[in-house]
Design a protein around this motif. Structure first.
Motif, PDB file in Angstrom:
ATOM      1  N   VAL A   1       0.991  20.445  49.311  1.00 42.54           N
ATOM      2  CA  VAL A   1       2.324  20.545  48.705  1.00 42.54           C
ATOM      3  C   VAL A   1       3.332  19.603  49.345  1.00 42.54           C
ATOM      4  CG1 VAL A   1       2.023  22.917  47.919  1.00 42.54           C
ATOM      5  CG2 VAL A   1       2.903  22.491  50.226  1.00 42.54           C
ATOM      6  N   ASP A   2       3.040  19.120  50.543  1.00 41.19           N
ATOM      7  CA  ASP A   2       4.001  18.264  51.243  1.00 41.19           C
ATOM      8  C   ASP A   2       3.647  16.780  51.169  1.00 41.19           C
ATOM      9  OD1 ASP A   2       1.755  18.473  52.796  1.00 41.19           O
ATOM     10  OD2 ASP A   2       2.809  19.005  54.653  1.00 41.19           O
ATOM     11  N   GLN A   3       2.773  16.412  50.266  1.00 41.24           N
ATOM     12  CA  GLN A   3       2.403  15.007  50.136  1.00 41.24           C
ATOM     13  C   GLN A   3       3.558  14.214  49.528  1.00 41.24           C
ATOM     14  OE1 GLN A   3      -0.441  14.069  46.762  1.00 41.24           O
ATOM     15  NE2 GLN A   3      -0.614  16.303  46.725  1.00 41.24           N
ATOM     16  N   PRO A   4       3.644  12.918  49.813  1.00 50.15           N
ATOM     17  CA  PRO A   4       4.728  12.096  49.255  1.00 50.15           C
ATOM     18  C   PRO A   4       4.593  11.952  47.740  1.00 50.15           C
ATOM     19  CG  PRO A   4       3.124  10.721  50.395  1.00 50.15           C
ATOM     20  CD  PRO A   4       2.760  12.139  50.705  1.00 50.15           C
ATOM     21  N   PHE A   5       5.734  11.842  47.087  1.00 50.72           N
ATOM     22  CA  PHE A   5       5.747  11.689  45.632  1.00 50.72           C
ATOM     23  C   PHE A   5       6.103  10.255  45.273  1.00 50.72           C
ATOM     24  CE2 PHE A   5       8.465  11.504  41.803  1.00 50.72           C
ATOM     25  CZ  PHE A   5       7.504  11.802  40.845  1.00 50.72           C
ATOM     26  N   LYS A   6       5.349   9.686  44.337  1.00 46.99           N
ATOM     27  CA  LYS A   6       5.659   8.351  43.828  1.00 46.99           C
ATOM     28  C   LYS A   6       5.455   8.349  42.325  1.00 46.99           C
ATOM     29  CE  LYS A   6       4.522   3.440  44.220  1.00 46.99           C
ATOM     30  NZ  LYS A   6       3.642   2.422  44.860  1.00 46.99           N
ATOM     31  N   ASN A   7       6.504   8.007  41.610  1.00 48.98           N
ATOM     32  CA  ASN A   7       6.427   7.970  40.152  1.00 48.98           C
ATOM     33  C   ASN A   7       5.993   6.574  39.704  1.00 48.98           C
ATOM     34  OD1 ASN A   7       6.947   8.107  37.317  1.00 48.98           O
ATOM     35  ND2 ASN A   7       8.461   9.703  37.682  1.00 48.98           N
ATOM     36  N   PRO A   8       4.858   6.448  39.025  1.00 45.19           N
ATOM     37  CA  PRO A   8       4.366   5.120  38.625  1.00 45.19           C
ATOM     38  C   PRO A   8       5.100   4.534  37.419  1.00 45.19           C
ATOM     39  CG  PRO A   8       2.878   6.806  37.808  1.00 45.19           C
ATOM     40  CD  PRO A   8       3.911   7.517  38.633  1.00 45.19           C
ATOM     41  N   TYR A   9       5.961   5.322  36.781  1.00 48.90           N
ATOM     42  CA  TYR A   9       6.650   4.868  35.584  1.00 48.90           C
ATOM     43  C   TYR A   9       8.089   4.476  35.891  1.00 48.90           C
ATOM     44  CZ  TYR A   9       2.600   6.793  33.207  1.00 48.90           C
ATOM     45  OH  TYR A   9       1.320   7.051  32.810  1.00 48.90           O
ATOM     46  N   ASP A  10       8.505   3.331  35.382  1.00 48.04           N
ATOM     47  CA  ASP A  10       9.841   2.806  35.617  1.00 48.04           C
ATOM     48  C   ASP A  10      10.887   3.671  34.910  1.00 48.04           C
ATOM     49  OD1 ASP A  10      12.239   0.950  34.820  1.00 48.04           O
ATOM     50  OD2 ASP A  10      11.219  -0.083  36.461  1.00 48.04           O
ATOM     51  N   ALA A  11      11.902   4.082  35.652  1.00 47.31           N
ATOM     52  CA  ALA A  11      12.910   4.999  35.116  1.00 47.31           C
ATOM     53  C   ALA A  11      13.741   4.380  33.998  1.00 47.31           C
ATOM     54  CB  ALA A  11      13.834   5.473  36.237  1.00 47.31           C
ATOM     55  N   LYS A  12      13.824   3.058  33.956  1.00 48.37           N
ATOM     56  CA  LYS A  12      14.634   2.390  32.934  1.00 48.37           C
ATOM     57  C   LYS A  12      13.796   1.891  31.754  1.00 48.37           C
ATOM     58  CE  LYS A  12      18.283   0.926  36.120  1.00 48.37           C
ATOM     59  NZ  LYS A  12      19.025  -0.223  36.697  1.00 48.37           N
ATOM     60  N   LYS A  13      12.594   1.403  32.045  1.00 48.24           N
ATOM     61  CA  LYS A  13      11.758   0.827  30.988  1.00 48.24           C
ATOM     62  C   LYS A  13      10.847   1.857  30.326  1.00 48.24           C
ATOM     63  CE  LYS A  13      11.637  -3.733  33.200  1.00 48.24           C
ATOM     64  NZ  LYS A  13      10.764  -4.764  33.827  1.00 48.24           N
ATOM     65  N   GLU A  14      10.471   2.886  31.080  1.00 47.72           N
ATOM     66  CA  GLU A  14       9.561   3.915  30.569  1.00 47.72           C
ATOM     67  C   GLU A  14      10.205   5.285  30.801  1.00 47.72           C
ATOM     68  OE1 GLU A  14       5.206   2.176  31.601  1.00 47.72           O
ATOM     69  OE2 GLU A  14       6.596   2.277  33.297  1.00 47.72           O
ATOM     70  N   VAL A  15      11.300   5.504  30.121  1.00 47.22           N
ATOM     71  CA  VAL A  15      12.162   6.649  30.414  1.00 47.22           C
ATOM     72  C   VAL A  15      11.432   7.976  30.243  1.00 47.22           C
ATOM     73  CG1 VAL A  15      14.298   7.856  29.846  1.00 47.22           C
ATOM     74  CG2 VAL A  15      14.212   5.350  29.761  1.00 47.22           C
ATOM     75  N   ILE A  16      10.855   8.197  29.063  1.00 49.07           N
ATOM     76  CA  ILE A  16      10.239   9.500  28.809  1.00 49.07           C
ATOM     77  C   ILE A  16       8.984   9.680  29.660  1.00 49.07           C
ATOM     78  CG2 ILE A  16       8.869   8.750  26.816  1.00 49.07           C
ATOM     79  CD1 ILE A  16      10.577  12.200  27.434  1.00 49.07           C
ATOM     80  N   GLU A  17       8.245   8.615  29.875  1.00 51.40           N
ATOM     81  CA  GLU A  17       7.059   8.700  30.736  1.00 51.40           C
ATOM     82  C   GLU A  17       7.469   9.087  32.158  1.00 51.40           C
ATOM     83  OE1 GLU A  17       6.061   5.784  27.438  1.00 51.40           O
ATOM     84  OE2 GLU A  17       7.774   6.178  28.746  1.00 51.40           O
ATOM     85  N   HIS A  18       8.541   8.469  32.645  1.00 51.39           N
ATOM     86  CA  HIS A  18       9.067   8.769  33.978  1.00 51.39           C
ATOM     87  C   HIS A  18       9.470  10.239  34.080  1.00 51.39           C
ATOM     88  CE1 HIS A  18      11.178   7.665  37.762  1.00 51.39           C
ATOM     89  NE2 HIS A  18      12.023   8.620  37.407  1.00 51.39           N
TER      90      HIS A  18
END
Length: 203
Positions: A24-41
């Motif tokens: 539960v304490d592992q680092p989080f990284k979102n592979p989807y760009d918040a601006k270009k892939e909004v809904i995926e992000h």
């Protein structure tokens, strides 16, 4: 591609990624760009919150858990619930923007829940499917256990098809003006120092 095809694919991606390290304490990284892939992000972040909280809920049910650790974990769960609600509202805001130029028909009706609350249920369902599949294929479990879990898994898979269809139908109806949506902020009171009398210091 239907919206829920994308959502279900991303949810599987999240859950599989989480279980590589499976803490539960592992680092989080979102592979989807918040601006270009909004809904995926947004979908990726939403399901990650749900996945971590799923495991928080497992841990806190340990009958041998230290009371202090349990209290700390309860606070993490409360914070996670707030994050979950916030993400639902972000996803609904995305849909509102997508359909802002659609004029509802005179006889348009509102749904019992917004699209994003349906997405919330779909994300939790993805977690149920993953973990029920684990139980249905456990080599150290009895055949009776695996058979019972397989029957439950079959129902969950059917439920996912039905829920996906319902969400896609709702979005299609909104896009045509047959349905319209509103977003009501959750207005949760127990985390607000002005609204919770305990946090205000009242007895």
């Amino acid at each position: 591609m239907m919206f829920t095809e994308k959502a279900n694919r991303i949810f599987k991606e999240v859950i599989d990624t989480y279980h590589i390290i499976n803490t539960v304490d592992q680092p989080f990284k979102n592979p989807y760009d918040a601006k270009k892939e909004v809904i995926e992000h947004l979908l990726y972040r939403k399901c990650w919150i749900d996945t971590v909280q799923w495991h928080y809920e497992d841990i806190i049910r340990d009958p041998q858990i230290d009371p202090v650790a349990a209290l700390n974990l309860k606070r993490l769960i409360d914070a996670s619930n707030q994050d979950r609600t916030d993400m639902v509202e972000y996803i609904d805001s995305y849909f509102l923007e997508q359909y802002e130029n659609v004029s509802p028909k005179e006889n348009a009706t509102i749904n019992t829940e917004s699209p994003a609350w349906g997405v919330d249920r779909l994300s939790i369902l993805a977690l149920k499917v993953y973990h029920m599949h684990e139980e249905a294929t456990r080599t150290d479990a009895s055949a009776a256990h695996r058979e019972a879990c397989q029957k439950k898994l079959d129902i969950l898979l059917e439920q996912r098809v039905d829920l996906s269809t319902a969400i896609d139908t709702l979005l299609n109806d909104i896009s045509k003006g047959d349905k319209y949506m509103k977003v009501y902020k959750q207005m949760k009171m127990y985390n607000d120092e002005e609204l919770n009398p305990v946090l205000r210091g009242e007895k």
